[in-house]
Design a protein around this motif. Structure first.
Motif, PDB file in Angstrom:
ATOM      1  N   ALA A  16       1.858   4.938   7.998  1.00  0.00           N
ATOM      2  CA  ALA A  16       3.300   4.809   8.243  1.00  0.00           C
ATOM      3  C   ALA A  16       3.549   3.709   9.266  1.00  0.00           C
ATOM      4  N   GLY A  17       4.530   2.865   8.969  1.00  0.00           N
ATOM      5  CA  GLY A  17       4.894   1.795   9.891  1.00  0.00           C
ATOM      6  C   GLY A  17       4.056   0.547   9.786  1.00  0.00           C
ATOM      7  N   SER A  18       3.083   0.521   8.871  1.00  0.00           N
ATOM      8  CA  SER A  18       2.245  -0.664   8.725  1.00  0.00           C
ATOM      9  C   SER A  18       2.754  -1.537   7.584  1.00  0.00           C
ATOM     10  N   ILE A  19       2.491  -2.834   7.700  1.00  0.00           N
ATOM     11  CA  ILE A  19       2.917  -3.808   6.689  1.00  0.00           C
ATOM     12  C   ILE A  19       1.798  -4.823   6.505  1.00  0.00           C
ATOM     13  N   PRO A  20       1.779  -5.569   5.401  1.00  0.00           N
ATOM     14  CA  PRO A  20       0.800  -6.656   5.267  1.00  0.00           C
ATOM     15  C   PRO A  20       0.977  -7.689   6.381  1.00  0.00           C
ATOM     16  N   ALA A  21      -0.140  -8.160   6.928  1.00  0.00           N
ATOM     17  CA  ALA A  21      -0.116  -9.015   8.121  1.00  0.00           C
ATOM     18  C   ALA A  21       0.564 -10.354   7.877  1.00  0.00           C
ATOM     19  N   GLN A  22       0.746 -10.758   6.626  1.00  0.00           N
ATOM     20  CA  GLN A  22       1.373 -12.061   6.336  1.00  0.00           C
ATOM     21  C   GLN A  22       2.854 -12.084   6.706  1.00  0.00           C
ATOM     22  N   PHE A  23       3.505 -10.925   6.744  1.00  0.00           N
ATOM     23  CA  PHE A  23       4.958 -10.889   6.928  1.00  0.00           C
ATOM     24  C   PHE A  23       5.313 -10.867   8.425  1.00  0.00           C
ATOM     25  N   LEU A  24       5.165 -12.018   9.098  1.00  0.00           N
ATOM     26  CA  LEU A  24       5.521 -12.083  10.511  1.00  0.00           C
ATOM     27  C   LEU A  24       7.015 -11.840  10.715  1.00  0.00           C
ATOM     28  N   GLN A  25       7.815 -12.423   9.835  1.00  0.00           N
ATOM     29  CA  GLN A  25       9.264 -12.236   9.935  1.00  0.00           C
ATOM     30  C   GLN A  25       9.899 -12.561   8.594  1.00  0.00           C
ATOM     31  N   LEU A  26      10.796 -11.699   8.178  1.00  0.00           N
ATOM     32  CA  LEU A  26      11.610 -11.956   6.992  1.00  0.00           C
ATOM     33  C   LEU A  26      13.062 -12.046   7.424  1.00  0.00           C
ATOM     34  N   SER A  27      13.781 -12.989   6.840  1.00  0.00           N
ATOM     35  CA  SER A  27      15.180 -13.155   7.196  1.00  0.00           C
ATOM     36  C   SER A  27      16.053 -12.239   6.347  1.00  0.00           C
ATOM     37  N   ALA A  28      17.335 -12.224   6.667  1.00  0.00           N
ATOM     38  CA  ALA A  28      18.280 -11.436   5.876  1.00  0.00           C
ATOM     39  C   ALA A  28      18.372 -11.943   4.442  1.00  0.00           C
ATOM     40  N   GLN A  29      17.984 -13.209   4.217  1.00  0.00           N
ATOM     41  CA  GLN A  29      17.998 -13.752   2.862  1.00  0.00           C
ATOM     42  C   GLN A  29      16.881 -13.171   2.004  1.00  0.00           C
ATOM     43  N   ASN A  30      15.801 -12.727   2.650  1.00  0.00           N
ATOM     44  CA  ASN A  30      14.663 -12.138   1.931  1.00  0.00           C
ATOM     45  C   ASN A  30      14.913 -10.641   1.767  1.00  0.00           C
ATOM     46  N   ARG A  31      15.711 -10.296   0.799  1.00  0.00           N
ATOM     47  CA  ARG A  31      16.076  -8.889   0.629  1.00  0.00           C
ATOM     48  C   ARG A  31      14.887  -8.051   0.187  1.00  0.00           C
ATOM     49  N   LEU A  55       5.930  -3.550  -3.803  1.00  0.00           N
ATOM     50  CA  LEU A  55       7.284  -4.088  -3.748  1.00  0.00           C
ATOM     51  C   LEU A  55       7.997  -3.474  -2.543  1.00  0.00           C
ATOM     52  N   PHE A  56       8.528  -4.341  -1.662  1.00  0.00           N
ATOM     53  CA  PHE A  56       9.155  -3.893  -0.428  1.00  0.00           C
ATOM     54  C   PHE A  56      10.640  -4.223  -0.414  1.00  0.00           C
ATOM     55  N   GLU A  57      11.384  -3.394   0.285  1.00  0.00           N
ATOM     56  CA  GLU A  57      12.754  -3.709   0.672  1.00  0.00           C
ATOM     57  C   GLU A  57      12.747  -4.119   2.135  1.00  0.00           C
ATOM     58  N   ASN A  58      13.407  -5.233   2.450  1.00  0.00           N
ATOM     59  CA  ASN A  58      13.536  -5.693   3.825  1.00  0.00           C
ATOM     60  C   ASN A  58      14.730  -4.991   4.458  1.00  0.00           C
ATOM     61  N   LEU A  59      14.469  -4.019   5.308  1.00  0.00           N
ATOM     62  CA  LEU A  59      15.562  -3.259   5.918  1.00  0.00           C
ATOM     63  C   LEU A  59      16.381  -4.105   6.870  1.00  0.00           C
ATOM     64  N   ARG A  60      15.804  -5.181   7.377  1.00  0.00           N
ATOM     65  CA  ARG A  60      16.545  -6.075   8.253  1.00  0.00           C
ATOM     66  C   ARG A  60      17.620  -6.846   7.487  1.00  0.00           C
ATOM     67  N   SER A  92      10.742  -4.809   9.484  1.00  0.00           N
ATOM     68  CA  SER A  92      10.942  -3.443   9.008  1.00  0.00           C
ATOM     69  C   SER A  92      11.011  -3.466   7.488  1.00  0.00           C
ATOM     70  N   LEU A  93       9.940  -3.037   6.847  1.00  0.00           N
ATOM     71  CA  LEU A  93       9.851  -3.050   5.393  1.00  0.00           C
ATOM     72  C   LEU A  93       9.677  -1.632   4.880  1.00  0.00           C
ATOM     73  N   ARG A  94      10.387  -1.323   3.821  1.00  0.00           N
ATOM     74  CA  ARG A  94      10.238  -0.019   3.165  1.00  0.00           C
ATOM     75  C   ARG A  94       9.574  -0.227   1.816  1.00  0.00           C
ATOM     76  N   LEU A  95       8.487   0.498   1.586  1.00  0.00           N
ATOM     77  CA  LEU A  95       7.777   0.387   0.324  1.00  0.00           C
ATOM     78  C   LEU A  95       8.583   1.066  -0.779  1.00  0.00           C
ATOM     79  N   LEU A  96       8.990   0.260  -1.770  1.00  0.00           N
ATOM     80  CA  LEU A  96       9.793   0.785  -2.881  1.00  0.00           C
ATOM     81  C   LEU A  96       8.948   1.193  -4.072  1.00  0.00           C
ATOM     82  N   ALA A  97       7.874   0.444  -4.318  1.00  0.00           N
ATOM     83  CA  ALA A  97       7.081   0.693  -5.521  1.00  0.00           C
ATOM     84  C   ALA A  97       5.659   0.194  -5.306  1.00  0.00           C
TER      85      ALA A  97
END
Length: 483
Positions: free
Chosen positions: A178-193, A207-212, A225-230
């Motif tokens: 819980a709370g872990s994400i792939p290390a490549q995603f340092l930051q996603l913008s609001a454009q990266n839904r 497949l992730f949803e960007n909660l930010r 903050s990513l939520r695993l969708l699938a």
């Protein structure tokens, strides 16, 4: 069903292909060597294994790796937790495995018959059905109790199905904390839904949803903050991964973006319900001399529900129902796709320090550009910088045709034109908005940086994408362009 497997299915034992190795004879009975987190109920899938050791549930399926995933037994509670993330057919298949493990063969048979009715081209489900039919007629007294001639006749096909099954089980018994994400995603913008991460070693697409994205003003200092969708099974290239040249039947590794959503009516049956091209080769690939094109995320032909773990010409292949979920979710141009040999999952908070260090470098670049400190600005560009485009940065990063029309220009050719443009504009303060930072590490550290470059006091500008490499102790830009 696979050709020539009909008679073989009636003789095959379920555990032979689900857990194909490690049997020892104890007290006249066969027992699984601890190779998976089987519960004692799962070990009772055939009568001869009803008294398997009780401690198997505590044993990890595979040796510990640096993936950051946590091993967990495939219990009923664990399955209920993860089932909503899976493709519907896969979740039904795993439920059949559970019923077999609990000795509920009649219920398992009914569900296997229903699954194969709904998906008659699901070859792995057909094999499970064959094993269950075998259990109705005779006990399976040892793992792999199959006549040699029949096993040899379909050995390659069975090996592929065993591998597919192993990978599906592995995805359920090694889970991200819980709370872990792939290390490549340092930051996603609001454009990266949304974002996609692919682990080739486990044949999985996450497949992730960007909660930010729904909280664009939530604070730049906060962790991703990513939520695993699938969580879907996928296939990669027939020859594996690490694509280098056109036609090598390998899937590329790196950071990419979805560039298009192709109309399925315009595609051959091979691609199923649709296709999402990605921008391979990206600028880092081109810098390293990699060639090829036409790498897509796509579906399966009508006669197959899922393909073997390694089966494509280099594309990433999902079952059609799973691809439909992806197609309905992601957006072109703004959805990053990470394809890794093995994903490394980390607590999101641990990425904050690395992100802050790079952002300081980016801000220094922006300050030099805004103040026309040309000497300082040039220091941010690699001597190996290259640029494709008809004018300063106005480039399409994704198509071979654009690269052919606009051959790369090295720094010494591009820099004078940039200086002339900046001097014509004069000093101007710019703001960086909607920053996305994607970190890729192989033999070098690289960063894919996307942001809006907006004149101070205004609300719109251009979207710039840069590719940075670490050269020694410094980050250097080796490619940039407007998208």
């Amino acid at each position: 069903m696979l050709p020539g497997l009909g008679a073989l299915l009636l003789a095959a034992g379920l555990l032979w292909w689900l857990y194909p190795q490690g049997v020892s004879r104890l007290s006249g009975e066969f027992h699984l060597v601890a190779q998976s987190p089987l519960t004692s109920a799962q070990a009772s899938a055939v009568p001869a294994l009803q008294h398997a050791p009780q401690d198997l549930a505590a044993q990890p399926l595979w040796p510990a790796s640096t993936s950051g995933l946590q091993a967990r037994p495939l219990t009923q509670a664990a399955l209920q937790q993860v089932a909503p993330l899976l493709g519907q057919a896969e979740a039904r298949l795993i439920e059949i495995y559970q019923l077999i493990g609990q000795g509920q063969h009649r219920q398992a048979l009914a569900q296997a018959q229903a699954l194969t009715r709904d998906h008659p081209n699901f070859q792995l489900a057909q094999l499970v059905l064959g094993d269950l039919l075998s259990m109705q007629s005779r006990p399976v007294r040892l793992l792999g109790d199959v006549p040699d001639a029949k096993a040899q006749a379909a050995s390659e096909q069975l090996a592929v199905l065993r591998d597919e099954s192993r990978r599906r089980i592995q995805a359920l018994t090694e889970r991200p904390p819980a709370g872990s994400i792939p290390a490549q995603f340092l930051q996603l913008s609001a454009q990266n839904r949304h974002a996609i991460a692919i682990d080739a070693s486990r044949s999985r697409l996450y497949l992730f949803e960007n909660l930010r994205a729904s909280q664009p003003n939530s604070g730049a200092a906060r962790a991703p903050s990513l939520r695993l969708l699938a969580d879907f099974y996928i296939s990669v290239g027939l020859s594996g991964i690490k694509k280098t040249v056109e036609g090598d039947q390998r899937t590329p590794l790196g950071i990419y973006h979805i560039t298009n959503n192709l109309n399925p009516n315009d595609l051959p049956d091979l691609f199923g319900v649709g296709a999402l091209p990605i921008n391979f080769p990206n600028p880092l690939d081109l810098k390293r001399g990699k060639t090829g094109s036409g790498i897509w995320l796509h579906g399966t032909p009508s006669d197959q529900f899922a393909r073997a773990p390694q089966a494509s010409d280099g594309c990433v292949v999902l079952s059609n129902p799973d691809l439909e979920r992806v197609l309905a979710t992601v957006r072109i141009h703004t959805t990053p796709v990470v394809i890794a040999a093995e994903l490394h999952w980390v607590p999101a908070q641990t990425l904050l320090g690395k992100r802050a260090q790079f952002e300081a470098t980016l801000q220094a670049w922006q300050q030099a550009r805004s103040t026309l400190d040309l000497e300082q600005l040039k220091a941010f560009y690699s001597s190996r910088f290259s640029h494709h485009g008809r004018d300063l940065g106005r480039t399409i990063l994704s198509t071979p045709e654009s690269r052919q029309r606009n051959p790369a220009r090295p720094l010494q050719q591009w820099w004078p034109a940039l200086v002339a443009e900046l001097q014509a504009e004069g000093p101007q303060q710019w703001d960086i908005k909607d920053l996305s930072l994607l970190h890729w590490r192989d033999r070098q550290d690289s960063m894919v940086v996307t942001f809006g470059q907006v004149p101070a006091g205004q609300t719109s500008g251009v979207t710039l994408r840069q590719y940075w490499l670490r050269e020694g102790d410094e980050w250097k830009i080796f490619y940039e362009g407007v998208i």
